[in-house]
Design a protein around this motif. Sequence first.
Motif, PDB file in Angstrom:
ATOM      1  N   ALA A   1      28.149  39.915  54.708  1.00  0.00           N
ATOM      2  CA  ALA A   1      26.815  39.358  54.921  1.00  0.00           C
ATOM      3  C   ALA A   1      26.191  38.934  53.597  1.00  0.00           C
ATOM      4  N   SER A   2      26.321  39.790  52.595  1.00  0.00           N
ATOM      5  CA  SER A   2      25.888  39.363  51.262  1.00  0.00           C
ATOM      6  C   SER A   2      26.976  39.833  50.314  1.00  0.00           C
ATOM      7  N   PRO A   3      28.013  39.021  50.217  1.00  0.00           N
ATOM      8  CA  PRO A   3      29.271  39.500  49.625  1.00  0.00           C
ATOM      9  C   PRO A   3      29.299  39.451  48.105  1.00  0.00           C
ATOM     10  N   LYS A   4      28.134  39.292  47.481  1.00  0.00           N
ATOM     11  CA  LYS A   4      28.123  39.106  46.028  1.00  0.00           C
ATOM     12  C   LYS A   4      28.874  40.226  45.301  1.00  0.00           C
ATOM     13  N   LEU A   5      28.528  41.463  45.616  1.00  0.00           N
ATOM     14  CA  LEU A   5      29.144  42.577  44.912  1.00  0.00           C
ATOM     15  C   LEU A   5      30.638  42.671  45.206  1.00  0.00           C
ATOM     16  N   LEU A   6      30.986  42.472  46.472  1.00  0.00           N
ATOM     17  CA  LEU A   6      32.390  42.579  46.861  1.00  0.00           C
ATOM     18  C   LEU A   6      33.212  41.477  46.203  1.00  0.00           C
ATOM     19  N   LEU A   7      32.726  40.243  46.290  1.00  0.00           N
ATOM     20  CA  LEU A   7      33.494  39.133  45.709  1.00  0.00           C
ATOM     21  C   LEU A   7      33.568  39.251  44.196  1.00  0.00           C
ATOM     22  N   GLY A   8      32.473  39.705  43.592  1.00  0.00           N
ATOM     23  CA  GLY A   8      32.490  39.917  42.147  1.00  0.00           C
ATOM     24  C   GLY A   8      33.554  40.940  41.757  1.00  0.00           C
ATOM     25  N   SER A   9      33.658  41.997  42.548  1.00  0.00           N
ATOM     26  CA  SER A   9      34.667  43.013  42.275  1.00  0.00           C
ATOM     27  C   SER A   9      36.073  42.443  42.434  1.00  0.00           C
ATOM     28  N   TYR A  10      36.239  41.636  43.470  1.00  0.00           N
ATOM     29  CA  TYR A  10      37.533  40.984  43.664  1.00  0.00           C
ATOM     30  C   TYR A  10      37.904  40.144  42.442  1.00  0.00           C
ATOM     31  N   ALA A  11      36.977  39.285  42.035  1.00  0.00           N
ATOM     32  CA  ALA A  11      37.249  38.391  40.914  1.00  0.00           C
ATOM     33  C   ALA A  11      37.612  39.201  39.677  1.00  0.00           C
ATOM     34  N   LEU A  12      36.839  40.250  39.434  1.00  0.00           N
ATOM     35  CA  LEU A  12      37.079  41.087  38.264  1.00  0.00           C
ATOM     36  C   LEU A  12      38.457  41.743  38.338  1.00  0.00           C
ATOM     37  N   THR A  13      38.757  42.336  39.490  1.00  0.00           N
ATOM     38  CA  THR A  13      40.027  43.050  39.633  1.00  0.00           C
ATOM     39  C   THR A  13      41.211  42.102  39.522  1.00  0.00           C
ATOM     40  N   ILE A  14      41.089  40.943  40.135  1.00  0.00           N
ATOM     41  CA  ILE A  14      42.192  39.981  40.072  1.00  0.00           C
ATOM     42  C   ILE A  14      42.404  39.544  38.619  1.00  0.00           C
ATOM     43  N   THR A  15      41.300  39.264  37.931  1.00  0.00           N
ATOM     44  CA  THR A  15      41.421  38.882  36.524  1.00  0.00           C
ATOM     45  C   THR A  15      42.095  39.980  35.708  1.00  0.00           C
ATOM     46  N   LEU A  16      41.589  41.197  35.877  1.00  0.00           N
ATOM     47  CA  LEU A  16      42.160  42.314  35.132  1.00  0.00           C
ATOM     48  C   LEU A  16      43.643  42.465  35.449  1.00  0.00           C
ATOM     49  N   THR A  17      43.997  42.384  36.723  1.00  0.00           N
ATOM     50  CA  THR A  17      45.373  42.605  37.130  1.00  0.00           C
ATOM     51  C   THR A  17      46.287  41.517  36.585  1.00  0.00           C
ATOM     52  N   VAL A  18      45.871  40.273  36.719  1.00  0.00           N
ATOM     53  CA  VAL A  18      46.725  39.173  36.264  1.00  0.00           C
ATOM     54  C   VAL A  18      46.888  39.207  34.745  1.00  0.00           C
ATOM     55  N   CYS A  19      45.769  39.309  34.044  1.00  0.00           N
ATOM     56  CA  CYS A  19      45.849  39.315  32.574  1.00  0.00           C
ATOM     57  C   CYS A  19      46.595  40.552  32.084  1.00  0.00           C
ATOM     58  N   GLY A  20      46.234  41.702  32.627  1.00  0.00           N
ATOM     59  CA  GLY A  20      46.839  42.946  32.181  1.00  0.00           C
ATOM     60  C   GLY A  20      48.331  42.963  32.443  1.00  0.00           C
ATOM     61  N   THR A  21      48.737  42.498  33.626  1.00  0.00           N
ATOM     62  CA  THR A  21      50.144  42.528  33.960  1.00  0.00           C
ATOM     63  C   THR A  21      50.935  41.578  33.070  1.00  0.00           C
ATOM     64  N   SER A  22      50.424  40.362  32.849  1.00  0.00           N
ATOM     65  CA  SER A  22      51.210  39.431  32.026  1.00  0.00           C
ATOM     66  C   SER A  22      51.285  39.899  30.577  1.00  0.00           C
ATOM     67  N   LEU A  23      50.144  40.271  30.018  1.00  0.00           N
ATOM     68  CA  LEU A  23      50.171  40.712  28.627  1.00  0.00           C
ATOM     69  C   LEU A  23      50.998  41.995  28.486  1.00  0.00           C
ATOM     70  N   GLY A  24      50.791  42.917  29.400  1.00  0.00           N
ATOM     71  CA  GLY A  24      51.517  44.174  29.368  1.00  0.00           C
ATOM     72  C   GLY A  24      53.021  43.948  29.466  1.00  0.00           C
ATOM     73  N   LEU A  25      53.423  43.079  30.388  1.00  0.00           N
ATOM     74  CA  LEU A  25      54.850  42.790  30.557  1.00  0.00           C
ATOM     75  C   LEU A  25      55.466  42.255  29.281  1.00  0.00           C
ATOM     76  N   PHE A  26      54.745  41.337  28.660  1.00  0.00           N
ATOM     77  CA  PHE A  26      55.256  40.748  27.425  1.00  0.00           C
ATOM     78  C   PHE A  26      55.420  41.812  26.346  1.00  0.00           C
ATOM     79  N   LEU A  27      54.370  42.608  26.151  1.00  0.00           N
ATOM     80  CA  LEU A  27      54.421  43.624  25.094  1.00  0.00           C
ATOM     81  C   LEU A  27      55.477  44.687  25.391  1.00  0.00           C
ATOM     82  N   ILE A  28      55.544  45.105  26.639  1.00  0.00           N
ATOM     83  CA  ILE A  28      56.496  46.161  27.001  1.00  0.00           C
ATOM     84  C   ILE A  28      57.936  45.674  26.829  1.00  0.00           C
ATOM     85  N   SER A  29      58.202  44.446  27.294  1.00  0.00           N
ATOM     86  CA  SER A  29      59.592  43.985  27.193  1.00  0.00           C
ATOM     87  C   SER A  29      59.970  43.717  25.744  1.00  0.00           C
ATOM     88  N   MET A  30      58.994  43.240  24.963  1.00  0.00           N
ATOM     89  CA  MET A  30      59.267  43.003  23.546  1.00  0.00           C
ATOM     90  C   MET A  30      59.610  44.322  22.846  1.00  0.00           C
TER      91      MET A  30
END
Lengths: 535, 294, 320
Positions: free
Chosen positions: B66-95
């Motif tokens: 109904a007023s999804p601001k908080l929920l969508l904001g959390s989604y955006a934040l989590t997706i950003t964190l997950t995508v960035c964290g996973t790619s950077l983490g993968l690179f550093l870990i494999s290196m």
Amino acid sequence: MGLAAAMLLPLAACGGGSTSTTTKAADNGETAATTAGDSATAGTETAGNTTAANVDTSKFVTITMLVLGNKPSNGRMEAALAAENEIYKEKINAELQLQYIEWTDWQTNYQLTLASGDGSVDLIGTATDWLYAWQMVQKGAFLPLDATMLQTYAPTTYEEVGEDWDLCTKDGSIWFIPEDQYTQWTNHGIYYRGDWATEAGLDTITNFDQLGQYFQYIVDNKEGVIPWDVSGANNTGGLLGGYLGSNLEITTILGVDPAIFTYNNDDPYTVTSPYMDGDTLVEAAKLFKQWSEAGYWREDVLNYTGDSRDQMYAGKSGADQHHTQTYVTTTRPIMDEKQPGSDLQFFYWGEENNNVTRDLKTHGAMAVSASSPNPERALMLYDILRNDETAYRLHNYGIEGTDYIVTDDNKLDHPEGYDASTDALDTNFWYGRMDAYELDQASWYEGRSELFEELDSKAHDYALTKFAFDPTNVQTEIAALTEVYNQYIPSLAYGKVDDPEASVTEFRNALKSAGYETVLAEVQKQLDELKASEG
Amino acid sequence: MKHQDSSMVVIKTISYIFIGLFAIFCLIPFLMMVSGSFSSEEVIITKGLWILPRQFSTEAYKLAFASPKLLLGSYALTITLTVCGTSLGLFLISMTGYALQRRDFFLRNKISFFIYFTTLFSGGLAPTYLWMSKYLHLKDNYLAVFLPLLMSPWLIFLMKNFIKSIPFEITESGKIDGAGDFRIFVSLILPTLKPALATVGLFLALSYWNEWYNAMLYLSNKSYYPLQYFLYRIINMANYLKQSTAGAQVTVGNLPSNTLKMATAVLATGPIVFLYPFVQKYFISGMTIGAVKG
Amino acid sequence: MMTKTKTETLQLNVHKVTLRTKLSRNRTLILMCLPAIVFFIIFNYIPMPGAYIAFTDFNYNKGIFGSRFVGFKNFEFLFNSGKLWQLTRNTILYNLAFIFLGNALQIIIALMLNSILSKSFRKVSQTLLFLPYFISAVLVGFMVYALFNYDYGFINGLLKNMGKEPISFYSKPGVWPVIIIVANLWQSTGYGSIVYFAALCGIDQSLIEAARIDGANGAQVIRYILLPSLKSTAIILILFSLGGIMKGNFGLFYNIVGTANANLQPMTDIIELYVYRTLINQFNFPYSTAAGLYQSIFGFIIVNIANAVVRKIDPEYALF
């Protein structure tokens, strides 16, 4: 003067060290490097002639104030603050921002924020009773103030507090500024519905027997309503403290953790504890076990996290527990609106035995953070907030016409369509309110003054306002006592024990082995010292 | 394998039954949550939860959006964190993993132990908190959630073992061609790491998606929170539940709080569960090579 | 063959060269490790000396190293409170249950999965088993509440349907060890069984064929070929988890039990919860850190003993 200078020097170092975090708002092009030193010099120079006008305010700074409460998300606080900040910008070249400590885990977050001492906070809302001001002093969270500093940076406040500075002084320093020009009653009790009480054949509720009858009536006659839908996680002590205070002429000694030490009202200098001595605790534990089994609160009360007040507003809880101020300003008006005819009443602890304590003048207070990069400007800002009527009203009431209106009879009301439950300003400034600038609110319960008079006729002053307990010698024992208290009290208070009598015995034995006697003796020793010093 | 002996038949029968039951046991709480979120509040309070909705209702989801601001904001934040964290983490870990398995790297054992030691001993909650907030100034900063999850000794160990299974000749041939160690890693080794990257990437993505602890410790004055901490707040703070639905025309106190909590739980968990089928293929082979050949 | 000799000469040379040339030869590799080294220094090593708080009367303004040194005074309370034994016992017993029940169940399920030939059944069941691993501790806690709460819990609904009295789980400390252990197994079994299953997949099929031809039945294949092949995996996984034996999966306990219901504490309290609670209820940095330090040191000793034992039996498997 020498003292002030000496005190400001380390501050200058502090400010210089952490400028990077605090100058993000420096939009006037000033270089950060010079300021900290400058303001210190300014402080030294002006310390003698007691006006803030000569203080160097050439660098724009942001003052962060720590307040308790949930950060509002309706944008109204930000709007009001923006308007208010124009005043600060003009007068002292500063702006105010609020940092909220939310109610969930507020004790932890409050402590952790202070402990981190990272200079991100300048002003700290505190209190000697519910926010442990003296413990915080001992832990070094606050900047020591003195008369010279206050005269220089907060002259108006300094004058009006007058002899109440005594209440905030220890070891030769002033540690916080009291909210001493504001009348309020924050004595606790329980709210109940007058309409249901009448149905139950009760005129008013003035003791725990009647409260029990009221609860039983709800169980028997109000399908789907829980008599008191309390969350044990948010109200650990339940009705226990109220029961003890309503049955014994005692007052809890503030500032000693856990809050189990009391004095008898006729002899404030002798420490006692109903948690250790007497049968009242056993009676209470038995009563609450009965109540628990009768379903006066949820079976899972200790793990339930709902909001009993909202449940009450929705007609699903027959009671809620908080203090007079909340009753008058919030719960009664909202209940009149949401449950018309509910006639919400207030049974306050000590009503039956006239054992009510007046509010402390330090139930709210403002301290300056020991790690504040800009303590001078923080004091100046506080002085304006507290004493400039325009700033005060912007801060506490918001923008006139949008957030509030003043009625013809000079009461505060809200514009059409305003919904208190979603449109509240929530700046939560409880650390320097002034009767002089407060408006009565049109929505407030009209029986307010009667209630206040009644309370006033029964109440007595807290006798140990100057008692600042120093726990250094008994820290180990205090920690152990707190642990024991936290382990046993919730189950006793909500009747979640098999055998109340045995549990109380077990609790008392645990207290003893945790060092109860040692702490008791230490409190008594310090009370004796206080008595001697007061002559 | 055609000649079935009797013990095998018994074992197989038991296996089918046991695995089947265990799978159902794993599934039931999920069914209960989903069906709860699609039930009416009333039926849950009167009859309790069940594995199928007893009175179908989408009210909770309507309210959540109904007023999804908080929920969508959390989604955006989590997706950003997950995508960035996973790619950077993968690179550093494999290196790191690559360097640490090179047998011609004379510091590899020392550095491996340096990393492993952190699983044995830690400063503890209070010192870490003070360090993060007082000195690194990460309080109320999303980096406090992002940084600590980038690498873990276990994932480096896993990656190292996996890379070990790649013939050393690849590195050798790179050297002969005159490529530097970093070039060899990027252009010769990384492309062969698909199953390992999928496996470690899944772990990283899970840890970012499911993060709530650091958020609880370090974030308190934010408009948006990582999804799981958002869920934590919805579940444990009556007030936040109210805030998240501000704007919806529901009387406070009449909120279907139980179904709303379950709907939020479903919404917060759904996306990451659907990730698995995409990586499953690589995951098992990744685990085979990485974890097993210690 | 060529390459092999080359490597050998390379390694031979390594022994002769000085540290300086070694460093310069491995420069790139060192640089590649640098982010990880910096990472672990910042987030793990620097906070370690902070454990010094445990020996001070921590003052917010003076900071960790400016505060007064008080020796072992803060540890006294741990011992005096009488909690230490309970906490240590709970933490260790829970972990032993998690580790040994967990690994046993995982191995059994992996063997069962291995004996199931239907690919689709295997794939679907594997996915379902793995599902709980994907959710956060927050959700696990909420699910447990949804299953066991008195008002609308799944289990109590079931009981009511069968005409039985509902049970007040949250007032019965005795049932919680079972609930917590089952919740842990529920969440981790799928994942663990995939690890073991992967190990089984790696077994040379010709070995099994040969055994079959020699007349071994299914049970014997499991007993003599499959089970022994899981030994190294099991030892590694168990050793790794032993390293964390004094840690207690904080998220699981915190979200399932919470900190308010002290009623359950005798059966559910673990050191990490205690460390956290000391901070929450008493804001006591020194005590909290003291408890944490006790946990760290005790855990360190245990893993060293375990490792030494393993090393003695078979150095191959030792962690370090």
